[in-house]
Scaffold this motif. Structure first.
Motif, mmCIF file in Angstrom:
data_model
loop_
_atom_site.group_PDB
_atom_site.id
_atom_site.type_symbol
_atom_site.label_atom_id
_atom_site.label_comp_id
_atom_site.label_asym_id
_atom_site.label_seq_id
_atom_site.Cartn_x
_atom_site.Cartn_y
_atom_site.Cartn_z
ATOM 1 N N VAL A 61 18.429 -24.625 -87.218
ATOM 2 C CA VAL A 61 18.381 -25.676 -86.232
ATOM 3 C C VAL A 61 19.105 -24.910 -85.101
ATOM 4 O O VAL A 61 19.279 -25.528 -83.985
ATOM 5 N N ARG A 62 19.922 -24.000 -85.488
ATOM 6 C CA ARG A 62 20.568 -23.135 -84.297
ATOM 7 C C ARG A 62 19.702 -22.450 -83.381
ATOM 8 O O ARG A 62 20.083 -22.181 -82.302
ATOM 9 N N LEU A 63 18.515 -22.428 -83.915
ATOM 10 C CA LEU A 63 17.459 -21.892 -82.997
ATOM 11 C C LEU A 63 17.240 -22.547 -81.682
ATOM 12 O O LEU A 63 16.788 -22.097 -80.586
ATOM 13 N N PHE A 64 17.769 -23.949 -81.875
ATOM 14 C CA PHE A 64 17.527 -24.763 -80.777
ATOM 15 C C PHE A 64 18.476 -24.492 -79.533
ATOM 16 O O PHE A 64 18.071 -24.794 -78.437
ATOM 17 N N ALA A 65 19.562 -23.743 -80.004
ATOM 18 C CA ALA A 65 20.499 -23.323 -78.940
ATOM 19 C C ALA A 65 20.160 -22.195 -78.142
ATOM 20 O O ALA A 65 20.734 -21.904 -77.068
ATOM 21 N N ASN A 66 18.876 -21.549 -78.618
ATOM 22 C CA ASN A 66 18.131 -20.375 -77.675
ATOM 23 C C ASN A 66 17.834 -21.073 -76.606
ATOM 24 O O ASN A 66 16.780 -21.877 -76.805
ATOM 25 N N ARG A 67 18.240 -20.441 -75.505
ATOM 26 C CA ARG A 67 17.826 -20.850 -74.267
ATOM 27 C C ARG A 67 16.279 -20.648 -74.008
ATOM 28 O O ARG A 67 15.398 -21.926 -73.616
ATOM 29 N N THR A 68 15.676 -19.913 -74.613
ATOM 30 C CA THR A 68 14.096 -19.397 -74.265
ATOM 31 C C THR A 68 13.518 -20.293 -75.293
ATOM 32 O O THR A 68 12.587 -21.201 -74.914
ATOM 33 N N ALA A 69 13.776 -20.635 -76.474
ATOM 34 C CA ALA A 69 13.051 -21.347 -77.470
ATOM 35 C C ALA A 69 13.172 -22.753 -76.943
ATOM 36 O O ALA A 69 12.363 -23.538 -77.133
ATOM 37 N N GLY A 70 14.395 -23.150 -76.713
ATOM 38 C CA GLY A 70 14.805 -24.453 -76.484
ATOM 39 C C GLY A 70 13.840 -25.041 -75.216
ATOM 40 O O GLY A 70 13.246 -26.216 -75.018
ATOM 41 N N GLY A 71 14.115 -24.057 -74.084
ATOM 42 C CA GLY A 71 13.323 -24.455 -72.896
ATOM 43 C C GLY A 71 11.811 -24.496 -72.964
ATOM 44 O O GLY A 71 11.066 -25.507 -72.467
ATOM 45 N N ALA A 72 11.216 -23.458 -73.926
ATOM 46 C CA ALA A 72 9.918 -23.407 -74.195
ATOM 47 C C ALA A 72 9.285 -24.544 -74.793
ATOM 48 O O ALA A 72 8.296 -25.208 -74.635
ATOM 49 N N LEU A 73 9.880 -25.128 -75.776
ATOM 50 C CA LEU A 73 9.588 -26.157 -76.587
ATOM 51 C C LEU A 73 9.783 -27.321 -75.654
ATOM 52 O O LEU A 73 8.734 -28.301 -75.894
ATOM 53 N N GLY A 74 10.506 -27.566 -74.901
ATOM 54 C CA GLY A 74 10.297 -28.855 -74.319
ATOM 55 C C GLY A 74 9.402 -28.987 -73.204
ATOM 56 O O GLY A 74 8.914 -29.956 -73.208
ATOM 57 N N VAL A 75 9.098 -27.771 -72.670
ATOM 58 C CA VAL A 75 7.998 -27.815 -71.700
ATOM 59 C C VAL A 75 6.630 -28.188 -72.235
ATOM 60 O O VAL A 75 6.068 -28.805 -71.879
ATOM 61 N N PHE A 76 6.678 -27.404 -73.631
ATOM 62 C CA PHE A 76 5.393 -27.685 -74.578
ATOM 63 C C PHE A 76 5.217 -29.000 -74.806
ATOM 64 O O PHE A 76 3.990 -29.524 -74.757
ATOM 65 N N LEU A 77 6.272 -29.504 -75.141
ATOM 66 C CA LEU A 77 6.116 -31.135 -75.514
ATOM 67 C C LEU A 77 5.863 -31.815 -74.361
ATOM 68 O O LEU A 77 5.072 -32.954 -74.521
ATOM 69 N N LEU A 78 6.460 -31.757 -73.297
ATOM 70 C CA LEU A 78 6.068 -32.485 -72.195
ATOM 71 C C LEU A 78 4.856 -32.385 -71.631
ATOM 72 O O LEU A 78 4.048 -33.414 -71.275
ATOM 73 N N ALA A 79 4.267 -31.283 -71.691
ATOM 74 C CA ALA A 79 2.846 -30.800 -71.027
ATOM 75 C C ALA A 79 1.870 -31.625 -72.123
ATOM 76 O O ALA A 79 0.939 -32.112 -71.620
ATOM 77 N N ALA A 80 2.026 -31.542 -73.362
ATOM 78 C CA ALA A 80 1.133 -32.117 -74.448
ATOM 79 C C ALA A 80 1.191 -33.683 -74.195
ATOM 80 O O ALA A 80 0.239 -34.161 -74.339
ATOM 81 N N THR A 81 2.315 -34.325 -73.966
ATOM 82 C CA THR A 81 2.475 -35.663 -73.906
ATOM 83 C C THR A 81 1.679 -36.111 -72.707
ATOM 84 O O THR A 81 1.066 -37.277 -72.588
ATOM 85 N N ALA A 82 1.739 -35.484 -71.258
ATOM 86 C CA ALA A 82 1.018 -35.912 -70.126
ATOM 87 C C ALA A 82 -0.518 -35.741 -70.651
ATOM 88 O O ALA A 82 -1.030 -36.755 -70.099
#
Length: 517
Positions: free
Chosen positions: A264-285
């Protein structure tokens, strides 16, 4: 780069691209199976006679278990080999598809759909993990991931098209049997064309963590879906609360384990955390609007399932083109800016849908969808690459599972949240606009949903049926307009997140590669 991920000089050229075809085909099919049954449910219900609750589980259990096990199967693939897991999952999927196609009991159909969801979860992270193992060159790998992402979107989009065609030519059973030849290609082609990388230092799989991951994701997904239904607020909130509680337990356990199921420390990775957040929001919309788009075609415009599905094809074709071009464009443009630009174009498409009317709205509806659907391609094609590429090679399978989970979970969130907003607007408007003089049963069905109004109108005299359908279709369109505003806001938020969290990532052109080498 670790040898566990790639072997320089091996699996390049024509063989690698043939291997990519073996990986894209199941990815396309597995996401197609999320939507292919939607149009088949009336026929399936007539044959199996399930209860309303059983019908719900027949539709949903596949996606529930697929989302709930993606991370687990990605980690398992890192440990035992992605190719081995892919072949096993494909074989099980083919066999269970044949059994499901010949099932006559609704309870057994739920079980077979659940097994299909588990088999799908074994394959999805394996397909992405094998792409990273097959393509050592960053440029080729980016193109391959773009094609893979496009295949997933096309599979989701083609579900109604293929489902409608199969319903007209055969029956609902063909929706299962279509998986058999594709999975046969995987079972035969994977050993010939794909490597089998794994982490030789991997330890034992923590089965209790697997159970906790399911106990986290399944109640949350269930609860979010329940929010779309009337009078289900307490069960929905209870499901979400239970999932969050198990999620906290899961995180604490992963932090304490020497070899966690998911770091779960991978979520502290700026790139991974940011990309996953973008991906989740885009798929939700996109997920919520996609559902309302297909319903408008069938229930407002009155198109047949096949004709409605065909209206998806122009946007799907453009999505493939944009998915292929995105890894090429990112050689000159920073990925954060390219992803944000695509999301900004999506906002324009969603705003076009806010102007669609119930009468004569088809051209603007299709035009708006053609604008917004391909515009999601940069976020899908590039964020996956960013997530997996930002973690150590031995964690590639788990990271790919997270990326695919965000897509599946985002679609489910969109259907529940944005779909429930559209339904709420519909019920509020029909409460005051339906005409008087309707039979009580028809009025109640019309106030509940547009498909209920369409079904009720078929048993009414022509004038009463028209009087019921006109305000019902206008109310549904108002719900679509409101939902499009929400989707536009979500896409705009995703664009801002992409700029703020991903702008530090350089383009992948020669200058950037020389700087990183």
């Amino acid at each position: 780069m670790s040898s566990a991920q790639t072997t320089p000089g091996a699996h390049t050229g024509a063989r690698a691209w043939l291997g990519l075809a073996v990986l894209v085909l199941p990815a396309m099919l597995l996401f197609m199976m999320l939507t292919v049954l939607f149009l088949a449910i009336p026929q399936l219900a007539a044959d199996l006679k399930p209860s309303s609750t059983q019908t719900l589980w027949i539709i949903d259990i596949y996606g529930f278990l697929m989302a709930g096990l993606l991370v687990t199967m990605g980690t398992l693939g890192d440990r035992i080999g992605h190719r081995r897991l892919l072949i096993a999952g494909a074989a099980v999927f083919a066999v269970v598809s044949v059994i499901a196609a010949n099932t006559s009991d609704p309870a057994m159909m739920i079980i077979w759909r659940a097994l299909l969801g588990i088999a799908a979860a074994t394959q999805m992270p394996a397909t992405l993990g094998l792409i990273f193992s097959t393509f050592a060159d960053p440029r080729q790998r980016g193109i391959a991931v773009g094609i893979w992402s496009g295949g997933i979107s096309v599979g989701t989009g083609l579900g109604p098209v293929i489902g409608g065609a199969l319903l007209e030519a055969f029956s609902w059973r063909a929706a299962f049997l279509i998986a058999v030849p594709i999975m046969a290609i995987v079972v035969i082609g994977a050993p010939l064309l794909l490597p089998n990388p794994r982490n030789p230092a991997a330890g034992r799989l923590d089965l209790f963590s697997v159970l906790l991951s399911l106990a986290t994701l399944l109640p949350i997904v269930y609860g979010v879906k329940e929010l779309a239904k009337p009078d289900s607020l307490l069960p929905a909130l209870a499901g979400i609360a239970a999932g969050l509680a198990f999620g906290a337990w899961f995180v604490l356990r992963q932090l304490r384990l020497p070899e966690p199921l998911l770091d779960v420390r991978l979520f502290a990775n700026r790139t991974a955390g940011g990309a996953l957040g973008v991906f989740l929001l885009a798929a939700t919309a996109l997920g919520g609007i996609y559902l309302l788009f297909t319903q408008y075609l069938q229930l407002v415009e009155g198109l047949s399932p096949l004709t409605a599905g065909l209206w998806v094809l122009p946007a799907a074709a453009l999505l493939v083109v944009v998915s292929t071009l995105s890894p090429v464009l990112v050689r000159r443009v920073r990925p954060g800016y390219l992803i944000a630009a695509g999301l900004a174009v999506q906002v324009i498409g969603y705003l076009m849908l806010t102007q669609v009317n119930a009468a004569g709205g088809l051209p603007l509806l299709v035009a708006g969808f053609i604008v917004l659907y391909p515009a999601v391609a940069p976020s899908m094609a590039l964020t996956t690459n960013l997530v997996v590429g930002s973690v150590p090679p031995q964690k590639a399978g788990a990271a790919s599972g997270l990326a695919t989970t965000c897509s599946d979970l985002g679609i489910s969130l969109g259907i529940a949240i944005i779909g429930s907003i559209g339904a709420a607007v519909y019920r509020a408007q029909t409460a005051t606009t339906l005409p008087t003089g309707l039979p009580p049963e028809a009025a109640a069905a019309g106030r509940e949903s547009l498909d209920g109004a369409v079904a009720a109108a078929q048993s009414l005299p022509a004038d009463l049926g028209t009087a019921l359908l006109t305000p019902a279709r206008e109310a549904f369109t108002s719900g679509l307009n409101t939902a499009a505003v929400i989707a536009a806001a979500i896409a705009a938020g995703a664009a801002i997140l992409a700029i703020t969290k991903l702008r530090h990532i350089p383009a992948t052109g020669p200058a950037a590669e020389a700087e990183q080498s």
